[in-house]
Design a protein around this motif. Structure first.
Motif, PDB file in Angstrom:
ATOM      1  N   GLU A  66      -0.173   7.269  -4.258  1.00 24.73           N
ATOM      2  CA  GLU A  66       0.972   6.671  -4.942  1.00 24.73           C
ATOM      3  C   GLU A  66       0.829   5.160  -4.875  1.00 24.73           C
ATOM      4  OE1 GLU A  66       5.829   6.553  -4.647  1.00 24.73           O
ATOM      5  OE2 GLU A  66       4.711   7.962  -3.431  1.00 24.73           O
ATOM      6  N   GLU A  67       1.020   4.516  -6.021  1.00 28.68           N
ATOM      7  CA  GLU A  67       0.902   3.062  -6.070  1.00 28.68           C
ATOM      8  C   GLU A  67       2.278   2.433  -5.899  1.00 28.68           C
ATOM      9  OE1 GLU A  67      -1.550  -0.027  -8.690  1.00 28.68           O
ATOM     10  OE2 GLU A  67       0.061   0.969  -9.781  1.00 28.68           O
ATOM     11  N   TYR A  68       2.319   1.441  -5.042  1.00 28.32           N
ATOM     12  CA  TYR A  68       3.539   0.669  -4.817  1.00 28.32           C
ATOM     13  C   TYR A  68       3.362  -0.678  -5.496  1.00 28.32           C
ATOM     14  CZ  TYR A  68       4.121   4.150  -1.155  1.00 28.32           C
ATOM     15  OH  TYR A  68       4.236   5.333  -0.485  1.00 28.32           O
ATOM     16  N   LEU A  94       2.452  -7.228  -7.774  1.00 24.28           N
ATOM     17  CA  LEU A  94       1.245  -6.840  -7.054  1.00 24.28           C
ATOM     18  C   LEU A  94       1.241  -5.330  -6.856  1.00 24.28           C
ATOM     19  CD1 LEU A  94       1.398  -9.619  -4.308  1.00 24.28           C
ATOM     20  CD2 LEU A  94       0.225  -9.701  -6.508  1.00 24.28           C
ATOM     21  N   GLY A  95       0.117  -4.681  -7.179  1.00 25.30           N
ATOM     22  CA  GLY A  95      -0.016  -3.238  -7.018  1.00 25.30           C
ATOM     23  C   GLY A  95      -0.889  -2.914  -5.819  1.00 25.30           C
ATOM     24  N   PHE A  96      -0.406  -1.977  -4.978  1.00 24.28           N
ATOM     25  CA  PHE A  96      -1.154  -1.603  -3.764  1.00 24.28           C
ATOM     26  C   PHE A  96      -0.822  -0.168  -3.378  1.00 24.28           C
ATOM     27  CE2 PHE A  96       2.673  -3.975  -2.888  1.00 24.28           C
ATOM     28  CZ  PHE A  96       3.359  -3.202  -1.969  1.00 24.28           C
ATOM     29  N   TYR A  97      -1.686   0.445  -2.538  1.00 29.95           N
ATOM     30  CA  TYR A  97      -1.497   1.834  -2.108  1.00 29.95           C
ATOM     31  C   TYR A  97      -0.893   1.952  -0.716  1.00 29.95           C
ATOM     32  CZ  TYR A  97      -4.375   3.165  -6.077  1.00 29.95           C
ATOM     33  OH  TYR A  97      -4.865   3.352  -7.341  1.00 29.95           O
ATOM     34  N   ASN A  98      -1.118   0.978   0.123  1.00 32.80           N
ATOM     35  CA  ASN A  98      -0.611   1.011   1.495  1.00 32.80           C
ATOM     36  C   ASN A  98       0.849   0.554   1.492  1.00 32.80           C
ATOM     37  OD1 ASN A  98      -0.050   0.762   4.201  1.00 32.80           O
ATOM     38  ND2 ASN A  98      -1.812  -0.543   4.663  1.00 32.80           N
ATOM     39  N   LYS A  99       1.758   1.483   1.788  1.00 36.21           N
ATOM     40  CA  LYS A  99       3.184   1.147   1.682  1.00 36.21           C
ATOM     41  C   LYS A  99       3.626   0.098   2.702  1.00 36.21           C
ATOM     42  CE  LYS A  99       4.641   5.110   4.426  1.00 36.21           C
ATOM     43  NZ  LYS A  99       5.409   6.337   4.432  1.00 36.21           N
ATOM     44  N   ASP A 100       2.847  -0.115   3.744  1.00 30.62           N
ATOM     45  CA  ASP A 100       3.188  -1.121   4.743  1.00 30.62           C
ATOM     46  C   ASP A 100       2.736  -2.526   4.347  1.00 30.62           C
ATOM     47  OD1 ASP A 100       4.310   0.857   6.365  1.00 30.62           O
ATOM     48  OD2 ASP A 100       2.365   1.309   7.281  1.00 30.62           O
ATOM     49  N   LEU A 101       2.013  -2.634   3.240  1.00 34.86           N
ATOM     50  CA  LEU A 101       1.495  -3.941   2.819  1.00 34.86           C
ATOM     51  C   LEU A 101       2.603  -4.885   2.371  1.00 34.86           C
ATOM     52  CD1 LEU A 101      -1.145  -5.522   2.467  1.00 34.86           C
ATOM     53  CD2 LEU A 101      -1.171  -4.745   0.101  1.00 34.86           C
ATOM     54  N   LEU A 143      -8.870 -11.514  -6.638  1.00 35.81           N
ATOM     55  CA  LEU A 143      -9.861 -11.890  -5.625  1.00 35.81           C
ATOM     56  C   LEU A 143      -9.293 -12.908  -4.629  1.00 35.81           C
ATOM     57  CD1 LEU A 143     -13.090 -12.159  -7.810  1.00 35.81           C
ATOM     58  CD2 LEU A 143     -12.527 -10.383  -6.145  1.00 35.81           C
ATOM     59  N   LYS A 144      -8.568 -13.893  -5.133  1.00 40.33           N
ATOM     60  CA  LYS A 144      -8.007 -14.926  -4.254  1.00 40.33           C
ATOM     61  C   LYS A 144      -6.934 -14.349  -3.324  1.00 40.33           C
ATOM     62  CE  LYS A 144      -9.105 -18.815  -7.186  1.00 40.33           C
ATOM     63  NZ  LYS A 144      -8.714 -20.072  -7.758  1.00 40.33           N
ATOM     64  N   LEU A 145      -6.108 -13.441  -3.838  1.00 36.54           N
ATOM     65  CA  LEU A 145      -5.057 -12.863  -3.001  1.00 36.54           C
ATOM     66  C   LEU A 145      -5.614 -11.855  -1.996  1.00 36.54           C
ATOM     67  CD1 LEU A 145      -2.143 -12.461  -5.566  1.00 36.54           C
ATOM     68  CD2 LEU A 145      -2.567 -14.312  -3.938  1.00 36.54           C
ATOM     69  N   LYS A 146      -6.726 -11.213  -2.343  1.00 36.21           N
ATOM     70  CA  LYS A 146      -7.370 -10.301  -1.386  1.00 36.21           C
ATOM     71  C   LYS A 146      -7.912 -11.071  -0.180  1.00 36.21           C
ATOM     72  CE  LYS A 146      -8.717  -6.284  -4.113  1.00 36.21           C
ATOM     73  NZ  LYS A 146      -9.829  -5.474  -4.614  1.00 36.21           N
ATOM     74  N   SER A 153      -6.666  -4.363   0.229  1.00 33.62           N
ATOM     75  CA  SER A 153      -5.211  -4.426   0.304  1.00 33.62           C
ATOM     76  C   SER A 153      -4.577  -4.246  -1.079  1.00 33.62           C
ATOM     77  CB  SER A 153      -4.778  -5.759   0.917  1.00 33.62           C
ATOM     78  OG  SER A 153      -5.391  -6.833   0.211  1.00 33.62           O
ATOM     79  N   LEU A 154      -4.936  -5.084  -2.019  1.00 30.41           N
ATOM     80  CA  LEU A 154      -4.382  -5.011  -3.371  1.00 30.41           C
ATOM     81  C   LEU A 154      -5.354  -4.257  -4.269  1.00 30.41           C
ATOM     82  CD1 LEU A 154      -3.130  -8.658  -3.984  1.00 30.41           C
ATOM     83  CD2 LEU A 154      -1.785  -6.683  -3.339  1.00 30.41           C
ATOM     84  N   ASN A 155      -4.818  -3.533  -5.236  1.00 27.26           N
ATOM     85  CA  ASN A 155      -5.705  -2.887  -6.189  1.00 27.26           C
ATOM     86  C   ASN A 155      -5.498  -3.402  -7.609  1.00 27.26           C
ATOM     87  OD1 ASN A 155      -3.203  -1.413  -6.122  1.00 27.26           O
ATOM     88  ND2 ASN A 155      -4.149   0.071  -7.452  1.00 27.26           N
TER      89      ASN A 155
END
Length: 165
Positions: A66-68, A94-101, A143-146, A153-155
């Protein structure tokens, strides 16, 4: 004697007619048995492998993460054009999979905003006006935010508003 001949002729007629019937009935029975056997083999063996493949596909679909998303406040920056000043108003999610991010994003919010503002301020109107330029900008920001949030972290980065004046 004539009666015997007539009886013998009737027997021959019955035998020869019965033989023809057998030649019609036997292939019909064999055809029915063959079709039945073929259906049995298909339903027990071949169909079950197709069903297993369908079940495996359903399991893979369930495993899709699931994408957050987390929206950042809008950015308004001057672009790098010197001749004609242009302004860019952009909203980013920002899209990411780790809900704690999302906690890590909140912790590093100042660094993230600074990085985005500097990256946008370097761009000229012509660089980001077309679709190719927008996609390039997305990849650069990702790339810069990663680097700030860590690899994996981000996808994705989504532009939810993009206005150039």
């Amino acid at each position: 004697m004539e009666e015997k001949e007539i009886v013998d002729e009737e027997k021959e007629t019955k035998k020869s007619g019965g033989g023809k019937k057998a030649w019609i009935i036997i292939p019909g029975i064999l055809l029915i048995l063959g079709l039945s056997g073929g259906f049995f083999i298909y339903s027990k063996f071949l169909k079950s492998t197709k069903d297993k493949k369908k079940i495996d596909l359903k399991k893979k679909e369930k495993k899709v993460k699931e994408e957050y998303t987390l929206s950042l406040n809008p950015f308004i920056v001057n672009l790098a054009d010197r001749e004609i000043p242009h302004y860019l108003k952009i909203s980013i999610s920002l899209g990411f999979y780790n809900k704690d991010l999302d906690k890590k994003i909140e912790t590093n919010k100042t660094q993230i905003r600074d990085t985005v503002i500097l990256a946008l301020s370097e761009k000229k109107y012509q660089e980001i006006m077309d679709i190719k330029g927008k996609k390039t900008l997305k990849n650069e920001l990702l790339l810069k935010l990663k680097k700030i949030l860590g690899k994996g972290s981000l996808n994705k980065i989504y532009f939810t508003e993009f206005v150039i004046q």
